[in-house]
Design an enzyme around this catalytic site. Structure first.
Site, mmCIF file in Angstrom:
data_model
loop_
_atom_site.group_PDB
_atom_site.id
_atom_site.type_symbol
_atom_site.label_atom_id
_atom_site.label_comp_id
_atom_site.label_asym_id
_atom_site.label_seq_id
_atom_site.Cartn_x
_atom_site.Cartn_y
_atom_site.Cartn_z
ATOM 1 N N HIS A 221 -10.841 -2.658 1.895
ATOM 2 C CA HIS A 221 -11.140 -1.354 1.287
ATOM 3 C C HIS A 221 -12.016 -1.451 0.038
ATOM 4 C CE1 HIS A 221 -9.557 3.038 0.755
ATOM 5 N NE2 HIS A 221 -10.813 2.966 1.170
ATOM 6 N N ASP B 153 0.826 -1.204 0.000
ATOM 7 C CA ASP B 153 0.000 0.000 0.000
ATOM 8 C C ASP B 153 0.862 1.256 0.000
ATOM 9 O OD1 ASP B 153 -2.073 1.798 0.278
ATOM 10 O OD2 ASP B 153 -3.060 0.708 1.884
ATOM 11 N N ASP B 154 0.759 2.050 -1.051
ATOM 12 C CA ASP B 154 1.456 3.345 -1.154
ATOM 13 C C ASP B 154 2.978 3.223 -1.266
ATOM 14 O OD1 ASP B 154 -1.048 4.411 -0.907
ATOM 15 O OD2 ASP B 154 -0.622 5.671 0.835
ATOM 16 N N ASP C 193 -0.091 -0.949 -5.008
ATOM 17 C CA ASP C 193 -1.468 -0.598 -5.356
ATOM 18 C C ASP C 193 -1.588 0.756 -6.031
ATOM 19 O OD1 ASP C 193 -0.979 1.027 -3.109
ATOM 20 O OD2 ASP C 193 -3.029 0.816 -2.357
ATOM 21 N N ASN C 194 -0.635 1.637 -5.806
ATOM 22 C CA ASN C 194 -0.607 2.955 -6.466
ATOM 23 C C ASN C 194 0.751 3.586 -6.208
ATOM 24 O OD1 ASN C 194 -2.894 3.484 -3.902
ATOM 25 N ND2 ASN C 194 -0.869 4.386 -3.740
ATOM 26 N N CYS D 183 -6.280 3.640 -3.761
ATOM 27 C CA CYS D 183 -6.506 2.312 -3.181
ATOM 28 C C CYS D 183 -7.668 1.524 -3.776
ATOM 29 C CB CYS D 183 -6.728 2.454 -1.676
ATOM 30 S SG CYS D 183 -5.352 3.197 -0.786
ATOM 31 N N LYS E 145 1.054 9.603 -5.801
ATOM 32 C CA LYS E 145 -0.221 8.950 -5.534
ATOM 33 C C LYS E 145 -1.372 9.925 -5.796
ATOM 34 C CE LYS E 145 -3.037 7.149 -1.734
ATOM 35 N NZ LYS E 145 -3.090 6.768 -0.300
ATOM 36 N N HIS F 119 1.292 2.472 3.962
ATOM 37 C CA HIS F 119 0.347 3.584 4.091
ATOM 38 C C HIS F 119 0.553 4.276 5.434
ATOM 39 C CE1 HIS F 119 -3.483 5.747 4.149
ATOM 40 N NE2 HIS F 119 -3.729 5.331 2.917
ATOM 41 N N LYS G 2 -5.683 -5.607 4.129
ATOM 42 C CA LYS G 2 -6.607 -4.492 3.891
ATOM 43 C C LYS G 2 -7.605 -4.809 2.777
ATOM 44 C CE LYS G 2 -6.366 0.267 2.107
ATOM 45 N NZ LYS G 2 -5.474 1.422 1.887
#
Length: 573
Positions: free
Chosen positions: A152, A58-59, A300-301, A96, A318, A242, A150
């Site tokens: 989401h 994540d991130d 994810d990004n 996300c 992001k 994140h 996660k």
């Protein structure tokens, strides 16, 4: 003509990072329209369906892995990638929920109604229930399916939960970000709740355990209790890296000489995650899964640059449609790969994992027509040409329209004020407001934030609503060719028009006060009853949930929370 200001970096600096020596694909003309995604290659001739481990971080920024020249230590990721296939033309989404929804459904956001923003904790929204998910297809193929991390993708109804969408077991969080130790998540002042769930129950007893380590331990437990003779799918969606920036002290100590505090904490989180991946890989070998396994690693990004992340040397961050927001870290590691230890420049998108993994599992794709993903296993394993020739990054009709965009600027066929982006062949087009557009080097100095951290800032050309880049020749998006190649602009605009005709209405409902954790014992979780109905009324309309038997207490509180939410909106993150 755009004017750029250099601040302490040069071409020599760029070369020292090793990026300008990359073997970018040979440019070509605008590619033909992509072939039918359902025209799949035959399944690979494995003795048994492989075990599939999909790891999503994540991130994590594009620059934030060792083999991209980072100052962050990721020895496990570096080794797994070096022994497998590095995907250096791999794309994800800028935030996300969109990436996760496209992974799970194999469809672009415009085909699930999730093309705007993310699913927020208090929204009566989730991944559309009519979508057949990746784990559901793998269950059909005889797989045991497990999710750790996660979600989401919405949780307002129990039908939205991971265990109702194809996963046999689930340990993780339902919302977008939580404290790594306490698992608390606040969706605005005073709207806080606990968010760690075991199956469909709140996992109160797990509080205090650092999530990255907890999730790796759970994967180990799953593998230990399962038989390697039966195929298994584990989706590991790490919360890391994140915000909030939290890490065990022993990892922060390794980066004590790093001047920037945010970068130091972020680096510690990445390294901790890397060791978690090491433990997962070790468990695969210990319990007899490894020789028949496929490990997929993906971000994810893009990285969030003001929270320690770096996408250098790519443009943007992001939340943007510049390469820094949508080009991901990706690799596949597997003993089953025919051509290992190489870098692949095949065009791959996160939607491609759905048909690719279902095909590996010898599953049936004939009953899921209209997928936007392609089976890219032959491209990954054998080095064959990718069946993908274009990517719709997104069309978001609700995002703030660009001030200087117009239908006239779009040749009368597209309103360039609308935020959209598409890649066709080597060409990439952006319209509307693509988001923050600077080039940002790694945050290694102490005085962050400050003027130093922008390598180059765009000082002209801000009154634009159309950009065109040859991404193959110009991966850093420095040379806008929209004025020189109006023919290509028009061609790509026509592709946007084509996709827009297939889009379904945006699902972005108003928040509902019934979602407040105080009404759920202090935890985030499903709050809508089975009597609630959904009404979608066109693009941008809110989802109207009405309870057939409204409780008096809720009715009286509804007005109060609506007024409170209005006051808090301006302070929301």
């Amino acid at each position: 003509m755009a004017v750029y200001a250099l601040t302490g970096f040069s071409l020599v600096s760029l070369l020292s990072f090793g990026y300008l020596s990359w073997d970018w694909m040979k440019p070509s003309l605008v590619a033909d329209v992509a072939t039918d995604p359902m025209e799949k290659s035959p399944p690979p001739a494995f003795a048994r369906p492989p075990h599939i481990i999909f790891i999503l971080t994540d991130d994590q920024g594009y620059h934030d892995v060792g083999y991209h020249g980072s100052d962050i230590q990721t020895p496990t990721l570096d080794r797994l990638a070096a022994e497998g296939v590095k995907l250096e033309n791999y794309y994800i989404q800028p935030i996300c929920t969109p990436s996760r929804s496209q992974l799970i459904t194999g469809r672009y956001q415009i085909h699930t109604g999730l093309q705007h923003s993310i699913i927020r904790p208090r929204q009566p929204n989730c991944l559309p229930l009519d979508q057949v998910t990746l784990p559901q297809k793998l269950q059909e193929a005889g797989y045991s399916t497990h999710m750790v991390g996660k979600w989401h993708l919405g949780f307002y109804k129990k039908e939205c939960l991971p265990t109702r969408r194809g996963f046999d077991t689930f340990l993780g969080s339902l919302t977008g970000n939580v404290d790594y130790y306490t698992y608390d998540n606040c969706d605005g002042p005073g709207v806080c709740g606990y968010d760690l769930h075991e199956g469909e129950d709140v996992a109160w007893d797990q509080s205090g355990k650092y999530s990255t380590l907890l999730y790796a331990q759970r994967v180990n437990k799953i593998l230990a209790s399962h038989s390697p003779k039966k195929p298994i799918f584990i989706y590991v969606a790490f919360q890391a890296v994140h915000t909030p920036l939290q890490s065990p002290k022993e990892y922060i100590y390794r980066y004590r000489s790093m001047g920037n505090v945010a970068r130091r904490k972020y680096a510690a989180m990445v390294t901790c995650m890397d060791e978690a991946v090491k433990n997962i890989t070790w468990a695969l070998k210990k319990y007899g899964y490894y020789d028949n396994s496929v490990i997929v690693f993906s971000t994810d990004n893009g990285g969030q640059t003001f929270s320690g992340g770096s996408n250098w040397p790519l443009r943007g961050r992001k939340g943007t449609y510049w390469e820094g927001g949508v080009r991901g870290i990706g690799f596949v590691h597997s003993p089953l790969i025919k051509r290992k230890r190489r870098t692949s420049w095949a065009l791959v998108h996160i939607t491609d994992w759905y048909p690719t993994l279902v095909s590996l599992a010898r599953g049936n794709l004939s009953n899921v027509p209209g997928l936007d993903g392609y089976n890219v296993w032959p491209a990954i394993s054998e080095g064959k040409e990718s069946p993908r020739t274009e990517i719709l990054h997104n069309i978001d009709p609700l995002y703030n329209h660009a001030k200087y965009g117009s239908l006239e600027d779009g040749f009368g066929i597209w309103n360039t004020a609308v935020q959209a982006s598409i890649r066709v062949g080597e060409w990439k087009l952006l319209t509307g407001d693509p988001g923050y557009s600077d080039w940002i080097p790694p945050q290694t100095l102490t005085n962050f934030p400050g003027s130093w951290w922008n390598l180059e800032r765009l000082t002209d050309g801000l009154r634009k609503s159309v950009w065109l880049f040859n991404i193959t020749a110009d991966p850093y998006e420095r040379y806008d060719l929209s004025d020189q190649r109006p023919d290509v602009v028009r061609t790509l605009l026509m592709r946007l028009v084509h996709y827009n005709r297939t889009a379904i209405p945006v699902r972005y409902p108003a928040e509902n006060p019934r979602a407040h954790p105080d009404f759920n014992g202090g935890a985030w979780g499903p709050w809508a009853s089975e009597d609630d109905t959904e009404e979608w009324e066109g693009i941008g309309e809110t989802l109207k949930s009405r309870n057939k038997k409204k409780k008096c207490k809720i009715c009286k509180l509804r007005s109060f929370f609506r007024k409170l939410n209005t006051r808090l909106m301006s302070n929301r993150i």
